[in-house]
Motif scaffolding. Sequence first.
Motif, short mmCIF file in Angstrom:
data_model
loop_
_atom_site.label_atom_id
_atom_site.label_comp_id
_atom_site.label_asym_id
_atom_site.label_seq_id
_atom_site.Cartn_x
_atom_site.Cartn_y
_atom_site.Cartn_z
N ALA A 211 0.83 -1.21 0.00
CA ALA A 211 0.00 0.00 0.00
C ALA A 211 0.86 1.25 0.00
O ALA A 211 0.59 2.22 -0.73
CB ALA A 211 -0.93 0.00 1.22
N ALA A 212 1.92 1.25 0.81
CA ALA A 212 2.81 2.42 0.88
C ALA A 212 3.47 2.67 -0.47
O ALA A 212 3.56 3.82 -0.95
CB ALA A 212 3.87 2.21 1.96
N GLY A 213 3.94 1.61 -1.11
CA GLY A 213 4.57 1.76 -2.42
C GLY A 213 3.61 2.26 -3.48
O GLY A 213 3.96 3.11 -4.31
N LEU A 214 2.39 1.77 -3.44
CA LEU A 214 1.39 2.19 -4.43
C LEU A 214 0.95 3.63 -4.23
O LEU A 214 0.73 4.36 -5.19
CB LEU A 214 0.18 1.25 -4.36
N VAL A 215 0.81 4.04 -2.97
CA VAL A 215 0.46 5.44 -2.70
C VAL A 215 1.58 6.36 -3.18
O VAL A 215 1.32 7.41 -3.79
CB VAL A 215 0.17 5.65 -1.20
N ALA A 216 2.82 5.97 -2.91
CA ALA A 216 3.95 6.78 -3.37
C ALA A 216 3.97 6.87 -4.89
O ALA A 216 4.22 7.94 -5.46
CB ALA A 216 5.26 6.18 -2.86
N ALA A 217 3.70 5.76 -5.57
CA ALA A 217 3.66 5.76 -7.04
C ALA A 217 2.54 6.65 -7.56
O ALA A 217 2.71 7.36 -8.55
CB ALA A 217 3.49 4.33 -7.56
N ALA A 218 1.39 6.62 -6.86
CA ALA A 218 0.26 7.45 -7.28
C ALA A 218 0.58 8.93 -7.13
O ALA A 218 0.25 9.74 -8.01
CB ALA A 218 -0.98 7.09 -6.47
N VAL A 219 1.22 9.29 -6.02
CA VAL A 219 1.58 10.69 -5.79
C VAL A 219 2.58 11.15 -6.84
O VAL A 219 2.45 12.25 -7.42
CB VAL A 219 2.16 10.88 -4.38
N TYR A 220 3.58 10.32 -7.10
CA TYR A 220 4.59 10.67 -8.11
C TYR A 220 3.95 10.78 -9.50
O TYR A 220 4.21 11.72 -10.25
CB TYR A 220 5.68 9.61 -8.13
N GLY A 221 3.09 9.80 -9.82
CA GLY A 221 2.43 9.83 -11.13
C GLY A 221 1.53 11.03 -11.30
O GLY A 221 1.46 11.62 -12.38
N ASP A 222 0.87 11.43 -10.23
CA ASP A 222 0.00 12.60 -10.31
C ASP A 222 0.81 13.86 -10.56
O ASP A 222 0.42 14.74 -11.32
CB ASP A 222 -0.79 12.74 -9.01
N GLU A 223 1.98 13.93 -9.93
CA GLU A 223 2.84 15.10 -10.12
C GLU A 223 3.36 15.16 -11.55
O GLU A 223 3.39 16.22 -12.18
CB GLU A 223 4.01 15.04 -9.14
N VAL A 224 3.75 13.99 -12.09
CA VAL A 224 4.23 13.94 -13.47
C VAL A 224 3.11 14.33 -14.43
O VAL A 224 3.32 15.09 -15.38
CB VAL A 224 4.76 12.53 -13.80
N SER A 225 1.90 13.81 -14.19
CA SER A 225 0.76 14.13 -15.05
C SER A 225 0.46 15.62 -15.03
O SER A 225 0.16 16.23 -16.05
CB SER A 225 -0.48 13.35 -14.59
N ARG A 226 0.57 16.22 -13.85
CA ARG A 226 0.30 17.65 -13.72
C ARG A 226 1.31 18.46 -14.51
O ARG A 226 0.98 19.43 -15.18
CB ARG A 226 0.31 18.06 -12.25
N ARG A 227 2.57 18.05 -14.45
CA ARG A 227 3.62 18.76 -15.18
C ARG A 227 3.43 18.62 -16.69
O ARG A 227 3.63 19.57 -17.44
CB ARG A 227 4.99 18.23 -14.78
N VAL A 228 3.07 17.39 -17.12
CA VAL A 228 2.87 17.16 -18.57
C VAL A 228 1.70 18.00 -19.06
O VAL A 228 1.75 18.62 -20.13
CB VAL A 228 2.60 15.67 -18.83
N ALA A 229 0.63 18.05 -18.26
CA ALA A 229 -0.54 18.82 -18.65
C ALA A 229 -0.23 20.31 -18.72
O ALA A 229 -0.79 21.04 -19.54
CB ALA A 229 -1.68 18.59 -17.65
#
Length: 247
Positions: A225-243
């Motif tokens: 769960a900790a790893g998946l939450v960290a991946a989600a936070v990182y992915g959200d940040e990357v998506s925000r930057r790309v957008a």
Amino acid sequence: MIQKYGRTFAFGVAAGVTRAVYAGLRRRPRDERWERTNHAGRTVDLYAGPAVAAGTVLGAVPAGGRGAAVLAGVVAGACGAYDDHRGDHRRGFRAHLGALRDGEVTSGAVKLFGIGAAGLAAGALLKERPVDQVLAGVVIAGTAHLVNLVDVRPGRAVLAVLGLGAPGLLRGPLAAAPMGAAAAVAADDLGERTLLGDAGAHALGAVLGTAVAATNGRLGLAAHAAGLVAAAVYGDEVSRRVAGSPA
């Protein structure tokens, strides 16, 4: 021995159903609603998505996935399909939650809350203690999001499922279902003839996450769960930057 043949049967059912549905959909007359332009500018279809979702869910049944896996896979696939056809291409959780605060329910919000609720419900079917139920729900929903997150280039999601599912096969047969469905469309996905879309990626990830949750105790669930939450936070940040980047 039972587990060995259970894995083989689940893999075969998932692969067979996926190929049958996929072939049937591709025989239909051309429909632009099921076409997308991929990263390389090629026109591809979305037929792998519903095919993979159907194969994953039906393959989970003989693997002991009645209830939790079926619930997670069906809801995740349905929410993903809704986003495939109704999505507005906003990226990241922040964008969708921001729209929700303004009174707009986006397709991303439907996925976030729909898959999250299904994950928690599936977790409640898998585990007895509330803490374990919540952790299992996070793992199921988080894995669904992770597989969709990596589905940005041909073959990445199916290869991720095959790689992540292999360790699960050593402990239980349920991981064989998403692996069989992913393998069935791997060549077409890598060949840029089709896309998993959110329907396929989320369904694969949800059932794979159910397999992970079913074969782990509290410490394992917490680590995943900790790893998946960290991946989600990182992915959200990357998506925000790309957008926010210029075209």
